[in-house]
Design an enzyme around this catalytic site. Structure first.
Site, short mmCIF file in Angstrom:
data_model
loop_
_atom_site.label_atom_id
_atom_site.label_comp_id
_atom_site.label_asym_id
_atom_site.label_seq_id
_atom_site.Cartn_x
_atom_site.Cartn_y
_atom_site.Cartn_z
N TRP A 116 0.85 -1.21 0.00
CA TRP A 116 0.00 0.00 0.00
C TRP A 116 0.88 1.25 0.00
CZ3 TRP A 116 -0.36 4.11 3.46
CH2 TRP A 116 -1.43 4.99 3.25
N HIS A 117 2.01 1.15 0.73
CA HIS A 117 2.88 2.33 0.82
C HIS A 117 3.55 2.65 -0.51
CE1 HIS A 117 2.38 1.91 5.15
NE2 HIS A 117 2.78 3.17 5.22
N GLY A 118 3.84 1.64 -1.28
CA GLY A 118 4.50 1.92 -2.55
C GLY A 118 4.65 0.67 -3.37
#
Lengths: 348, 491
Positions: free
Chosen positions: B337-339
């Site tokens: 989700w972060h990257g």
């Protein structure tokens, strides 16, 4: 009572914030002070951190110039190259160990043997006139074998002497040059002396001064309005290119030519007319244009900083190459080779 | 429009009084919606359509969900919402990542596949507003929330400018009732808002951005730096990411208060956590709760259902098997989700492993206490040792989070193993120490006072003096340095 409390807490908070800014290296107070004889000089042993297109962590040494503290008197077998110039020489975009001076030293040691030191007397915004004065009044007192004056077109033909109210100025007096130190009697200097204790201790005042300079550069609209700011015309940003050498520069170059140890290093391409004028003064010249052009031809922009994406001073790769290039050029200078051979014969 | 820019301060100076001047709550909501769209359009007006589309689709699905009792239709509506939201997210954020992975996989078995990379910008804040809209639909589906009748309120919930691009990932249950009756801010809200904004700007600009300049320089060209400098940069990133994100959250909450809205707290002294599960209850709280409610809880239920078929003797044994599976999968997805990158997967995987290890080995399957009871010297020692061990591993995780590639992370780790000293060790160490002490001091005061607006415990004139001084210095700094975007903007 409320106003007094507000004022006192505001002042106390500003002091605490100032200490924090200095301790963390976010902002240092003014790193220069104005000497009545020399003009602006670096405060000795001052830790400095700089963020611009690059990143610098270092300090001034106890003699008031950048890099390792090399005393004025040299030891036997030690050779010295003095470096004078503007922010390119100052090198506040790379760590001290990446500065071209370090590469210059190591390359000279590799090729010529002996011990070499390159002393960095660079100062931001210096032009040829300031370099001459600073060399005459300060740098020349350090034993040296060679002095390199690194200049570009703007340094050779400045539009005016910078901040003349706070700098000594060089003037032509008949056939010779004289240094006028009357700035120390000016109102600006007297005002400076009054505010100096604050300026030299406060990071917040330095930030305020930087903001003032930003406004003076005409960047306020960009800072405030971001992409809504009207575009500045290129003419307002780029100064007019110099077409001929001013008389003062010509006289200074002639004077520099009198001492074989002085070499002019040109670090941006000059017009053939200007190059001819310089050659006529008799001062030895090293032109970095070919070196920088070769970098460009190989696809490396010498002024592009890959991390910040900005263009500005020489990047790391350029420092490395310039150090080598200068060493190789100096290596071919007869006076330097003579000095080294003299040394080795004395040692034997 | 960055919070740490003068143009945003001007925007704020126009929007806050204009909102207050409007008397009718509906007019306020409508005005804030337009202001939010203007805020978003300043970055790239084309992506406004995505924001509007996400709002309209989920508003309509929510209404349908509220209107029907048919379980089949409700499931299909939920699926439709998940597909539209996650489809958008996957397309913009992960398409290139998966395409690259597929290409590499094909190449490894000797198939040559043409590159399928898309040249598109990631819409700002897409991960945040997608999670907000998903939580709304899931809550309505689970009948924990009544769908809203007002499209304006729902659109404002999706795009409310203080939290639009980097959270907090608020729940509709908290925000929609506030938007439905948008009141003028109370005097208390204004005071709290101002204090939060000043604190937020201090953290973001004078700690986060300032430390970030060193971090960016070093991580941009790590080969130029030596071991102590690389370690200092990693520690500074640990400070930067916290100051940056917590500062942003403070500013967001402060601004929301100035227009009469209360947003949830997003950070609670995470670096004083003595375990990983405590860390995740204190770090990016809105995301942790989202992941717990909508990802981990359903996942562990599903895993337990599968494991129950094995007919293990006790529930504890089933849990011992289910927990690591669920937590590692959850944290891998959290990393993703972060990257869209392998470094984020490694970071998420590391946290998953640490959480599983902690629960199963350190606490032997018992729930991990949040309350801190420190008794005696040994208790204190254990407390400090817990913090140090946890934070050392957190710092290690940040290396993968910040590194531009796995190769870079490996290179830096190698430099730590083959230690090479630097003449600047003292300078870098002192820099880290100053930032660490300041952030620790702020956290300790917050921890002691149990409040982020501790400044308001001082006399009003004193608090005003401190806030004014802080904002003055922040403005001077912003005037002379290029603002750095928030680290979480990229997500």
């Amino acid at each position: 009572m409320r106003i007094v409390l507000f004022g006192l807490s505001l002042l106390a908070a500003l002091i605490v914030l100032d200490v924090y800014l200095q301790a963390s290296g976010i902002q240092t107070p003014m790193e220069t002070r104005i000497d009545p004889h020399l003009g602006p000089t670096y405060i000795p042993k001052m830790p400095l951190t700089r963020f611009n297109e690059g990143f610098y962590v270092g300090s001034t040494n106890r003699y008031g110039y950048m890099g390792p503290a090399i005393p004025p008197r040299s030891t036997q077998g030690e050779h010295r190259v003095l470096l004078l110039g503007d922010s390119y020489v100052l090198g506040h975009t790379v760590l001290p160990r990446h500065h071209f001076a370090r590469r210059l030293e190591s390359r000279l040691e590799e090729t010529l043997g002996g011990e070499f030191h390159a002393l960095n007397f660079g100062k931001a915004d210096f032009n040829l006139w300031n370099m001459y004065q600073y060399h005459h009044d300060f740098a020349a007192a350090f034993d040296h074998d060679v002095t390199l004056f690194l200049v570009d077109e703007n340094d050779l033909a400045p539009s005016q002497q910078i901040a003349t109210d706070l700098y000594p100025t060089v003037k032509i007096a008949g056939d010779s040059l004289m240094i006028d130190r009357s700035f120390s009697k000016s109102g600006t200097y007297r005002f400076y002396k009054r505010v100096d204790p604050l300026l030299s201790h406060s990071a917040i005042l330095r930030l305020a001064f930087n903001s003032y300079k930003m406004v003076k550069r005409g960047e306020l609209a960009e800072v405030l309005l971001d992409k809504l700011a009207p575009e500045r015309s290129l003419a307002a940003v780029t100064p007019e290119p110099a077409r001929e050498l001013p008389e003062l520069s010509r006289v200074i170059l002639r004077r520099l030519a009198d001492d074989q140890r002085n070499i002019l290093v040109i670090h941006k391409k000059l017009t053939p007319e200007l190059l001819e004028e310089i050659a006529a003064t008799g001062v030895p010249v090293i032109d970095l244009a070919a070196c920088l052009d070769s970098l460009l031809a190989a696809g490396h922009d010498p002024y592009l900083w890959p991390v910040t994406g900005l263009r500005g001073h020489w990047n790391h790769a350029t420092h490395e190459i310039i150090g080598c290039f200068l060493a190789d050029e100096l290596n071919s200078q007869p006076q330097l080779q003579r000095l080294v051979s003299q040394d080795s014969s004395t040692a034997n | 429009m960055l919070f740490n820019s003068f143009i945003f301060l001007a925007f704020l100076a126009a929007v806050v009084p204009a909102t207050a001047a409007l008397r009718h709550p509906r007019a306020r909501a409508l005005f804030l919606l337009f202001a939010s769209y203007a805020f978003y359009a300043y970055w790239d007006w084309r992506f406004i359509t995505l924001l509007v589309l996400a709002s309209v689709v989920d508003y309509a699905i929510g209404r349908k969900l509220g209107a029907t009792q048919d379980a089949g239709i409700r499931r299909r509506l939920l699926l439709l919402s998940c597909l539209s939201n996650l489809g958008m997210l996957v397309f913009f954020k992960y398409f290139n990542f998966f395409a690259e992975g597929a290409q590499a996989a094909a190449a490894s078995v000797g198939w040559h596949v043409e590159s399928w990379q898309l040249r598109i910008a990631l819409p700002l804040g897409i991960s945040f507003y997608t999670f907000r809209t998903l939580s709304y639909i899931i809550d309505v589906y689970r009948r924990r929330l009544m769908p809203t009748d007002s499209l304006v309120d729902y659109a404002l919930f999706v795009s409310f400018f203080p939290m639009l691009v980097a959270g907090p990932i608020e729940r509709a249950g908290n925000l929609l009732p506030q938007f439905a009756n948008l009141k003028s801010p109370s005097r208390e809200q204004i005071r709290e808002g101002m204090a939060l904004i000043a604190l937020g700007y201090f953290k973001k600009v004078l700690i986060g951005d300032a430390a970030g300049r060193v971090v960016d320089s070093v991580f941009g060209q790590p080969e130029l730096y030596r071991s102590p400098e690389l370690l200092a940069a990693l520690l500074l990133f640990t400070i930067q990411i916290y100051a940056d994100f917590a500062g942003y959250s403070n500013i967001a909450r402060g601004i929301a208060k100035l227009v009469g809205v209360d947003l949830m707290k997003n950070f609670e002294q995470p670096y004083l956590s003595r375990s990983f599960s405590e860390f995740w209850r204190r770090w990016h709280i809105s995301l942790s709760r989202w992941i717990w409610d909508y990802l981990f809880a359903p996942l562990i239920s599903a895993v337990l259902r599968m494991i129950s078929r094995l007919q293990l003797p006790t529930v504890e044994q089933e849990m011992r098997l289910a927990y690591p599976l669920a937590v590692i999968t959850t944290m891998l997805l959290c990393g993703l989700w972060h990257g869209a990158g392998y470094t984020f997967l490694v970071w998420g995987g590391m946290h998953g492993l640490f959480l599983a290890f902690e629960r199963l080995v350190v606490y032997r399957g018992r729930p991990i206490p949040m309350q801190r009871r420190i008794r005696g010297f040994t208790g204190r020692l254990r407390f400090v040792a817990g913090i140090i061990t946890t934070q050392a591993l957190v710092v290690l995780g940040w290396l993968f989070f910040r590194a531009e590639s796995l190769d870079q992370a490996r290179y830096i780790l190698r430099q730590f193993v083959h230690w090479q000293g630097s003449e600047l060790t003292g300078r870098f160490a002192f820099m880290v120490l100053v930032y660490a002490l300041v952030i620790l001091l702020l956290d300790l005061v917050e921890y002691r006072t149990k409040s982020e607006t501790y400044l308001l415990r001082l006399r009003p004139a004193v608090a005003a003096g401190i806030c004014t001084a802080t904002m003055f210095v922040v403005c001077l700094y912003l005037a002379t340095t290029k603002p750095l975007p928030f680290v979480y903007f990229q997500f």
